[in-house]
Design an enzyme around this catalytic site. Structure first.
Site, mmCIF file in Angstrom:
data_model
loop_
_atom_site.group_PDB
_atom_site.id
_atom_site.type_symbol
_atom_site.label_atom_id
_atom_site.label_comp_id
_atom_site.label_asym_id
_atom_site.label_seq_id
_atom_site.Cartn_x
_atom_site.Cartn_y
_atom_site.Cartn_z
ATOM 1 N N CYS A 121 -5.037 -10.996 -10.886
ATOM 2 C CA CYS A 121 -4.458 -9.645 -10.922
ATOM 3 C C CYS A 121 -2.931 -9.674 -10.935
ATOM 4 C CB CYS A 121 -4.920 -8.843 -9.711
ATOM 5 S SG CYS A 121 -6.698 -8.768 -9.472
ATOM 6 N N ASP A 146 -8.993 -9.571 -3.020
ATOM 7 C CA ASP A 146 -10.278 -9.113 -2.499
ATOM 8 C C ASP A 146 -11.429 -9.883 -3.137
ATOM 9 O OD1 ASP A 146 -8.714 -7.272 -1.250
ATOM 10 O OD2 ASP A 146 -9.495 -5.521 -2.282
ATOM 11 N N ASP A 194 -5.789 -4.597 -5.691
ATOM 12 C CA ASP A 194 -6.128 -3.290 -5.138
ATOM 13 C C ASP A 194 -5.138 -2.726 -4.126
ATOM 14 O OD1 ASP A 194 -8.367 -3.869 -6.592
ATOM 15 O OD2 ASP A 194 -9.769 -3.819 -4.915
ATOM 16 N N LYS A 195 -4.791 -3.511 -3.098
ATOM 17 C CA LYS A 195 -3.985 -2.977 -2.005
ATOM 18 C C LYS A 195 -2.513 -2.874 -2.367
ATOM 19 C CE LYS A 195 -7.851 -2.981 -0.006
ATOM 20 N NZ LYS A 195 -8.523 -3.632 -1.133
ATOM 21 N N CYS A 225 -9.092 -6.300 -12.068
ATOM 22 C CA CYS A 225 -10.521 -6.210 -12.376
ATOM 23 C C CYS A 225 -10.809 -5.021 -13.283
ATOM 24 C CB CYS A 225 -11.325 -6.127 -11.093
ATOM 25 S SG CYS A 225 -11.155 -7.604 -10.064
ATOM 26 N N GLU A 235 -14.703 -4.857 2.763
ATOM 27 C CA GLU A 235 -15.473 -4.287 1.662
ATOM 28 C C GLU A 235 -16.813 -5.001 1.553
ATOM 29 O OE1 GLU A 235 -11.780 -2.914 -1.219
ATOM 30 O OE2 GLU A 235 -13.050 -4.589 -1.837
ATOM 31 N N SER A 293 -16.105 -2.079 -2.191
ATOM 32 C CA SER A 293 -15.278 -2.409 -3.342
ATOM 33 C C SER A 293 -15.419 -1.318 -4.388
ATOM 34 C CB SER A 293 -15.742 -3.741 -3.933
ATOM 35 O OG SER A 293 -15.253 -3.913 -5.237
#
Length: 562
Positions: free
Chosen positions: A53, A85, A127-128, A198, A449, A475
């Site tokens: 990512c 993640d 994500d975060k 993702c 998650e 997730s």
């Protein structure tokens, strides 16, 4: 420039005879004398080789810096952290995932405030990163633009498109003897072709889309492939645009208003986005001083349909959405229907309505984004549940494909690992409600998650036959009959703590209730007998986090009530 100081923060660091030592240090990192008269713009990079990512973001940071320098500013690149993640999912390490959101926010705030940067370009991938960056930008309230690192391209095996969720679900299929080791390895080896986040409407793409709708990234930023000329130009333009925002005196909290958050929620619903958006938007609003509640998601969700046929519940990837125009045509449709606030200001210096004035329609014949009169679901797939198991709320992701209600028998587990073992070894059967508790913000700690258990359920062919509820999270890749963010969490004495094997539980999306079929008196007796477990950590970042973190229904933030 406005009548305000053109360098409101950096001038305090570098102007005047007494600041010579500061200038000396900056000469060593490449400042020329002329640069001290320019606005300094921090480029907050989340580059790391930790995850695909973020592995390309160093180059994107350089692109953003070029935009700043070309526009008459002085860019300074610095790094914050990221975790993955996807790599840590299902392990003890996943407890650090949500913690990383706070570390990212704290570290960006720390560097920018300490070094006196006049503005910020923040670039996020995993994500975060997205909410972490936005929380920091809101706290700092200096001119800023967020840039999304971009989506990954799909993998491919035997003519089928793959992504990371394909691998998680293949694990369940292997456990159920539906595929062999060779097929699992082939899926594993072909699912992730290179850089980018993702590829479905999972958490990263959901949050990038929400931030574009919020007005904090340039139009089109959320729907670009990670390795593309479009993404390079997005970064350059963001660098140049921060200087214009500095000139205009336009700051993040001028943009991130209550109406802007309502726009973000609307777009997340229309796209079929991740449950994590609820948690992160609550946290971002908290940083802005905006009063956003779970009830706002219910209110908006009653009138906004789910339109996007995107993974995990649908067929298409974000890269395919990029090919038909991204989210701008969708936002134009929502605006024309009166579902977005067009008067919200954005980082372009224009309103949302002005930005969308020339947005094209989707090409004729596409079936990725439905029309308003032919939705996938007539209202939100993100359903806020309450009831005697979740007095302060829970978040369900129900697209309608799973049905709208589920009643089953509780199978209770005090951690994720125990539940995953039971799923894979066949203990879980049709009609069960898997209960995973002590995984909340404080109890986990870190609110892991549950992608490994939910993917195992799917891989075992039980996606429509069992449900899963938890005080943890899911997730963005999760699909099926799932309920998370149950509040109060088990560790703080929420009713989830007293559920027993064999109890009957009902999840009802129509009545918006999560119910334990036990009398109030019995619940009271069980709670009176319950004792809080000892904390799992007494030193280190997880111990600190558990002490500070607020409930999931309030965004799981760490700087409230201090």
């Amino acid at each position: 420039m406005t009548d305000k100081h053109p360098r409101p923060h950096s001038s305090q660091v570098v102007d005047g005879m007494e600041r010579a030592p500061s200038r000396a240090m900056l000469h060593a990192v490449g400042f020329a004398d002329a640069d001290f008269a320019k606005p300094q713009i921090g480029i907050a990079s989340t580059w790391a080789m930790v995850t695909p990512c973020n592995m390309h973001i160093n180059k994107l940071a350089e692109d953003a810096a070029r935009g700043v320098d070309g526009g008459g500013g002085k860019a300074v690149i610095f790094n914050t952290i990221t975790i993955s993640d996807g790599i840590s999912m299902g392990t003890e390490g996943m407890k650090y995932s949500l913690v990383s959101r706070e570390v990212i926010a704290d570290s960006i705030e720390t560097v920018v405030a300490c070094q006196g940067y006049d503005g910020v370009v923040a670039i996020g991938g995993c994500d975060k990163n997205m909410p972490g960056c936005l929380i920091a930008l809101a706290r700092l309230n200096r001119p800023a633009v967020f840039v999304y690192g971009g989506t990954i391209l799909p993998g491919c095996h035997d003519g089928k498109k793959l992504d990371v969720v394909s691998v998680f679900e293949a694990v369940g299929a292997r456990a159920n003897h539906r595929i062999d080791d060779a097929e699992l390895h082939a899926i594993e080896s072909n699912a992730i072709p290179g850089p980018g986040s993702c590829g479905g409407m999972y958490t990263a793409n959901t949050m990038a889309s929400a931030i574009e709708a919020l007005g904090m990234s340039l139009p089109g930023s959320s729907a670009q492939v990670a390795i593309s000329r479009a993404k390079e130009l997005d970064c350059e333009r963001a660098g140049a645009q921060v200087l214009k925002l500095l000139d205009l005196g336009l700051k993040p909290r001028d943009i991130m208003t209550k109406k802007a958050f309502e726009n973000a929620i609307t777009v997340v619903i229309a796209l079929g986005g991740s449950t994590n958006a609820v948690l992160h938007l609550l946290a971002m609003a908290n940083a802005c001083g905006v009063d956003l509640k779970l009830d706002d998601f219910t209110r908006i969700g009653r009138k906004v349909p789910m339109l996007a046929d995107l993974k995990p519940s649908g067929r298409y990837s974000m890269a395919e959405l990029v090919e038909i125009g991204g989210i701008q045509p969708l936002m134009k449709t929502l605006l024309d229907a009166g579902l977005l606030h067009g008067d919200c200001m954005t980082v372009t210096g224009k309103t949302l309505e002005e930005n969308l004035a020339d947005a094209p329609d989707y090409p004729a014949g596409q079936d990725m984004i439905r029309s308003l009169d032919n939705p996938i679901k007539k209202d939100s797939h993100l359903v806020i549940l309450k009831g005697n198991l979740a007095p302060e709320g829970a978040v369900a992701k129900i697209t309608g494909k799973e049905g709208l209600s589920f009643t089953g028998t509780a199978r209770v587990f005090d951690c994720e690992e125990a539940a995953l073992t039971a799923i894979l070894d066949g203990t879980i059967v049709k009609g069960d409600v898997i209960v995973i508790r002590y995984e909340g913000p404080k109890g986990g700690p870190g609110m892991r998650e549950m992608l490994s258990p939910t993917s195992a359920v799917m891989g075992k062919g039980l996606g429509k036959e069992v449900a899963l509820i938890t005080d943890g999270r899911f997730s963005g890749g999760t699909h099926g009959f799932v309920v998370g963010h149950i509040t109060p969490e088990a560790y703080t004495g929420g009713p989830l703590a007293i559920v027993r094997d064999g109890d009957t539980i009902t999840i009802d999306a129509e009545t918006r209730e999560l119910s334990l079929h036990v009398t109030d008196d019995e619940i009271g007796r069980r709670l009176a007998q319950w004792t809080q477990p000892a904390p799992r950590y007494t030193k280190g970042v997880l111990a600190k986090y558990a002490r500070l973190v607020s409930p999931a229904s309030e965004g799981a933030v760490t700087d409230d009530g201090l």
